[in-house]
Design a protein around this motif. Structure first.
Motif, PDB file in Angstrom:
ATOM      1  N   CYS A  51      43.947  30.652 -49.044  1.00  0.00           N
ATOM      2  CA  CYS A  51      45.174  31.426 -48.847  1.00  0.00           C
ATOM      3  C   CYS A  51      44.904  32.727 -48.098  1.00  0.00           C
ATOM      4  O   CYS A  51      45.705  33.144 -47.258  1.00  0.00           O
ATOM      5  N   VAL A  52      43.767  33.365 -48.376  1.00  0.00           N
ATOM      6  CA  VAL A  52      43.404  34.592 -47.660  1.00  0.00           C
ATOM      7  C   VAL A  52      43.229  34.293 -46.176  1.00  0.00           C
ATOM      8  O   VAL A  52      43.753  35.015 -45.315  1.00  0.00           O
ATOM      9  N   VAL A  53      42.505  33.227 -45.856  1.00  0.00           N
ATOM     10  CA  VAL A  53      42.266  32.867 -44.455  1.00  0.00           C
ATOM     11  C   VAL A  53      43.575  32.511 -43.759  1.00  0.00           C
ATOM     12  O   VAL A  53      43.851  32.979 -42.645  1.00  0.00           O
ATOM     13  N   LEU A  54      44.402  31.710 -44.410  1.00  0.00           N
ATOM     14  CA  LEU A  54      45.685  31.341 -43.803  1.00  0.00           C
ATOM     15  C   LEU A  54      46.602  32.550 -43.665  1.00  0.00           C
ATOM     16  O   LEU A  54      47.370  32.646 -42.706  1.00  0.00           O
ATOM     17  N   HIS A  55      46.523  33.474 -44.605  1.00  0.00           N
ATOM     18  CA  HIS A  55      47.330  34.699 -44.514  1.00  0.00           C
ATOM     19  C   HIS A  55      46.921  35.506 -43.287  1.00  0.00           C
ATOM     20  O   HIS A  55      47.767  36.028 -42.566  1.00  0.00           O
ATOM     21  N   TYR A  56      45.626  35.582 -43.040  1.00  0.00           N
ATOM     22  CA  TYR A  56      45.136  36.304 -41.860  1.00  0.00           C
ATOM     23  C   TYR A  56      45.616  35.635 -40.576  1.00  0.00           C
ATOM     24  O   TYR A  56      45.966  36.301 -39.604  1.00  0.00           O
ATOM     25  N   LYS A  57      45.640  34.299 -40.573  1.00  0.00           N
ATOM     26  CA  LYS A  57      46.039  33.554 -39.375  1.00  0.00           C
ATOM     27  C   LYS A  57      47.548  33.533 -39.143  1.00  0.00           C
ATOM     28  O   LYS A  57      47.996  33.200 -38.054  1.00  0.00           O
ATOM     29  N   SER A  58      48.329  33.884 -40.165  1.00  0.00           N
ATOM     30  CA  SER A  58      49.785  33.782 -40.012  1.00  0.00           C
ATOM     31  C   SER A  58      50.500  35.068 -40.412  1.00  0.00           C
ATOM     32  O   SER A  58      51.573  35.027 -41.003  1.00  0.00           O
ATOM     33  N   LEU A  59      49.914  36.200 -40.096  1.00  0.00           N
ATOM     34  CA  LEU A  59      50.596  37.462 -40.386  1.00  0.00           C
ATOM     35  C   LEU A  59      51.876  37.525 -39.560  1.00  0.00           C
ATOM     36  O   LEU A  59      51.856  37.348 -38.364  1.00  0.00           O
ATOM     37  N   GLY A  60      52.965  37.766 -40.182  1.00  0.00           N
ATOM     38  CA  GLY A  60      54.221  37.826 -39.454  1.00  0.00           C
ATOM     39  C   GLY A  60      55.417  38.005 -40.366  1.00  0.00           C
ATOM     40  O   GLY A  60      56.547  38.010 -39.910  1.00  0.00           O
ATOM     41  N   GLU A  61      55.176  38.154 -41.646  1.00  0.00           N
ATOM     42  CA  GLU A  61      56.282  38.384 -42.570  1.00  0.00           C
ATOM     43  C   GLU A  61      56.883  39.758 -42.286  1.00  0.00           C
ATOM     44  O   GLU A  61      56.174  40.723 -42.026  1.00  0.00           O
ATOM     45  N   ARG A  62      58.202  39.824 -42.319  1.00  0.00           N
ATOM     46  CA  ARG A  62      58.876  41.097 -42.063  1.00  0.00           C
ATOM     47  C   ARG A  62      59.214  41.835 -43.345  1.00  0.00           C
ATOM     48  O   ARG A  62      59.372  43.041 -43.335  1.00  0.00           O
ATOM     49  N   ASP A  63      59.330  41.120 -44.434  1.00  0.00           N
ATOM     50  CA  ASP A  63      59.679  41.737 -45.710  1.00  0.00           C
ATOM     51  C   ASP A  63      58.456  42.431 -46.301  1.00  0.00           C
ATOM     52  O   ASP A  63      57.402  41.810 -46.494  1.00  0.00           O
ATOM     53  N   ASP A  64      58.593  43.715 -46.609  1.00  0.00           N
ATOM     54  CA  ASP A  64      57.458  44.492 -47.120  1.00  0.00           C
ATOM     55  C   ASP A  64      56.974  43.988 -48.473  1.00  0.00           C
ATOM     56  O   ASP A  64      55.781  43.991 -48.749  1.00  0.00           O
ATOM     57  N   ILE A  65      57.892  43.560 -49.327  1.00  0.00           N
ATOM     58  CA  ILE A  65      57.495  43.056 -50.648  1.00  0.00           C
ATOM     59  C   ILE A  65      56.681  41.777 -50.502  1.00  0.00           C
ATOM     60  O   ILE A  65      55.679  41.589 -51.196  1.00  0.00           O
TER      61      ILE A  65
END
Length: 115
Positions: free
Chosen positions: A9-23
């Protein structure tokens, strides 16, 4: 198993940063990175024959369950109507793995209680 999913999940989170919601950003990054550190520390304790207290293990499992499911649902909600891109596919995979990891944490809590 949950260790591998948390690190994935950490690796995929790094590869797909793009969420606009701060929470969503805060919860997902905190959950994925925080629990990766916690799980690595627990694994190191296991390798050094220093078992964790049952109540503390139950606490980590229940909080991990809630946090991973919440992060996964928020990620899936954020990306469900996005354009069909590779980043969206990675983000949907990240959200799905987070929910799966939350369910595994729930089963871990149940097995900890039974033991």
């Amino acid at each position: 198993m949950v260790k591998a999913l948390a690190i994935t999940c950490v690796v995929l989170h790094y590869k797909s940063l793009g969420e606009r919601d701060d929470i969503t950003k805060l919860l997902s990054a905190g959950t994925f990175v925080g629990y990766s550190v916690i799980l690595i520390a627990l694994f190191a304790g296991y390798l050094l024959s220093n078992p964790i207290n049952k109540k503390l293990d139950l606490f980590f499992s229940l909080i991990g369950c809630a946090m991973f499911i919440a992060a996964g649902v928020l990620i899936l909600k954020e990306w469900e109507n996005a354009w069909n891109t590779d980043t969206r596919k990675i983000a949907i995979s990240k959200g799905s793995l987070a929910v799966t990891n939350g369910v595994l944490f729930f089963f871990d809590a149940i097995f900890t209680l039974r033991d």
